[in-house]
Design an enzyme around this catalytic site. Structure first.
Site, PDB file in Angstrom:
ATOM      1  N   HIS A 297      -6.060   0.322  -2.108  1.00  0.00           N
ATOM      2  CA  HIS A 297      -6.711  -0.855  -1.511  1.00  0.00           C
ATOM      3  C   HIS A 297      -8.071  -1.175  -2.123  1.00  0.00           C
ATOM      4  O   HIS A 297      -8.571  -2.290  -1.945  1.00  0.00           O
ATOM      5  CB  HIS A 297      -6.895  -0.648  -0.009  1.00  0.00           C
ATOM      6  CG  HIS A 297      -5.622  -0.543   0.766  1.00  0.00           C
ATOM      7  ND1 HIS A 297      -4.629  -1.497   0.705  1.00  0.00           N
ATOM      8  CD2 HIS A 297      -5.152   0.430   1.603  1.00  0.00           C
ATOM      9  CE1 HIS A 297      -3.618  -1.134   1.479  1.00  0.00           C
ATOM     10  NE2 HIS A 297      -3.911   0.031   2.032  1.00  0.00           N
TER      11      HIS A 297
ATOM     12  N   ASP B 237       4.212   2.636  -0.367  1.00  0.00           N
ATOM     13  CA  ASP B 237       3.421   2.921   0.827  1.00  0.00           C
ATOM     14  C   ASP B 237       3.738   1.865   1.886  1.00  0.00           C
ATOM     15  O   ASP B 237       4.152   0.752   1.549  1.00  0.00           O
ATOM     16  CB  ASP B 237       1.931   2.886   0.461  1.00  0.00           C
ATOM     17  CG  ASP B 237       1.052   3.308   1.618  1.00  0.00           C
ATOM     18  OD1 ASP B 237       0.892   4.523   1.806  1.00  0.00           O
ATOM     19  OD2 ASP B 237       0.531   2.426   2.327  1.00  0.00           O
TER      20      ASP B 237
ATOM     21  N   HIS C 208       1.725   0.178   3.507  1.00  0.00           N
ATOM     22  CA  HIS C 208       0.782  -0.927   3.339  1.00  0.00           C
ATOM     23  C   HIS C 208       0.929  -1.565   1.960  1.00  0.00           C
ATOM     24  O   HIS C 208       1.230  -0.875   0.977  1.00  0.00           O
ATOM     25  CB  HIS C 208      -0.662  -0.434   3.499  1.00  0.00           C
ATOM     26  CG  HIS C 208      -0.936   0.226   4.813  1.00  0.00           C
ATOM     27  ND1 HIS C 208      -0.908   1.600   4.980  1.00  0.00           N
ATOM     28  CD2 HIS C 208      -1.246  -0.305   6.029  1.00  0.00           C
ATOM     29  CE1 HIS C 208      -1.189   1.885   6.241  1.00  0.00           C
ATOM     30  NE2 HIS C 208      -1.393   0.753   6.898  1.00  0.00           N
TER      31      HIS C 208
END
Length: 243
Positions: free
Chosen positions: A150, A185, A187
């Site tokens: 991220h 993942d 996310h």
């Protein structure tokens, strides 16, 4: 990436099973703070399982060389890396509130003891794995402390401070014309996608939960831009989908 958001790099001849495993025994000592869901101690627990089951005997175990300041700046902005290097729990005072907000450090991405060292360690493992693959010394490289997908060019996000995946891909691009990145993942791998959104040298593929869920990106229609058009592929999944 594996399903826990960790970094796993595979070369073109993985059938030979020459596996390089990067691990620093100190990584489990880093602590995000009470109640925080990100717990580096889990990396040490995983390592303990590998040792007890004898899996380590089938891999080359390596201690990652910490990434240098200039290594981190291959993707991240100088002033952001400089802030990560200098900020501490004791020095984050009123004078630094503006910088904390600018670089998105706070509840999700707290300032904790050894923050910069933690970043150097996990980034060093992923970049080191890319170097091993580039030189043909390994077919698979594993860094379970990495995969912090991220982090953006000049800000932290989603427990991630330095984007070791982007740094590893940049290292791979020194020797390879193109790289395929697969993220499984839960996310969306937004930081990696954003970094390579306009280039055709890196194809990003992300399987993730989509909707009212962090980070809220990764729509099916997000396919890249300019030279990178159709080199970003998103597979948004509904809540409860089997993966």
């Amino acid at each position: 990436m594996d399903g826990s958001g960790n970094s796993l790099l595979a070369g073109p001849e993985s059938h030979k099973k020459r596996v390089a495993y990067f691990y620093d025994s100190k990584v489990g000592n880093f602590y995000y703070g009470p109640g925080h869901p990100m717990k580096p101690h889990r990396i040490r627990m995983t390592h303990s399982l590998l040792m007890h089951y004898g899996v380590h005997q089938k891999m080359e175990m390596l201690k990652p060389i910490p990434a240098r300041y200039k290594d981190l700046c291959r993707f991240h902005e100088d002033d952001y890396v400089a802030f990560l290097k200098t900020v501490t729990p004791e020095t984050q005072n009123k004078k630094q509130l503006r910088a904390l907000k600018r670089f998105n450090l706070g509840e999700d991405c707290p300032v904790f003891d050894g923050l910069y060292s933690f970043c150097q360690t996990y980034a060093g493992g992923s970049v080191g794995g890319a170097v091993k693959l580039n030189h043909g010394h390994s077919d698979i490289a594993i860094n379970w402390s990495g995969g912090l997908h991220h982090a953006k060019k000049c800000e932290a996000s989603g427990f991630c401070y330095v984007n070791d995946i982007v740094l590893a891909i940049l290292e791979l691009l020194k020797y390879h014309a193109r790289v395929l990145y697969i993220d499984i993942d839960i996310h969306h791998g937004d930081g990696v996608e954003e970094a390579f959104y306009t280039t055709n040298r890196v194809m990003t593929v992300s399987f993730h939960k989509f909707g009212d869920y962090f980070p809220g990106t990764g729509d099916l229609r997000d396919v890249g831009h300019s030279e990178g058009k159709y080199y970003s592929l998103n597979v948004p999944l509904k809540d409860g989908s089997r993966r």
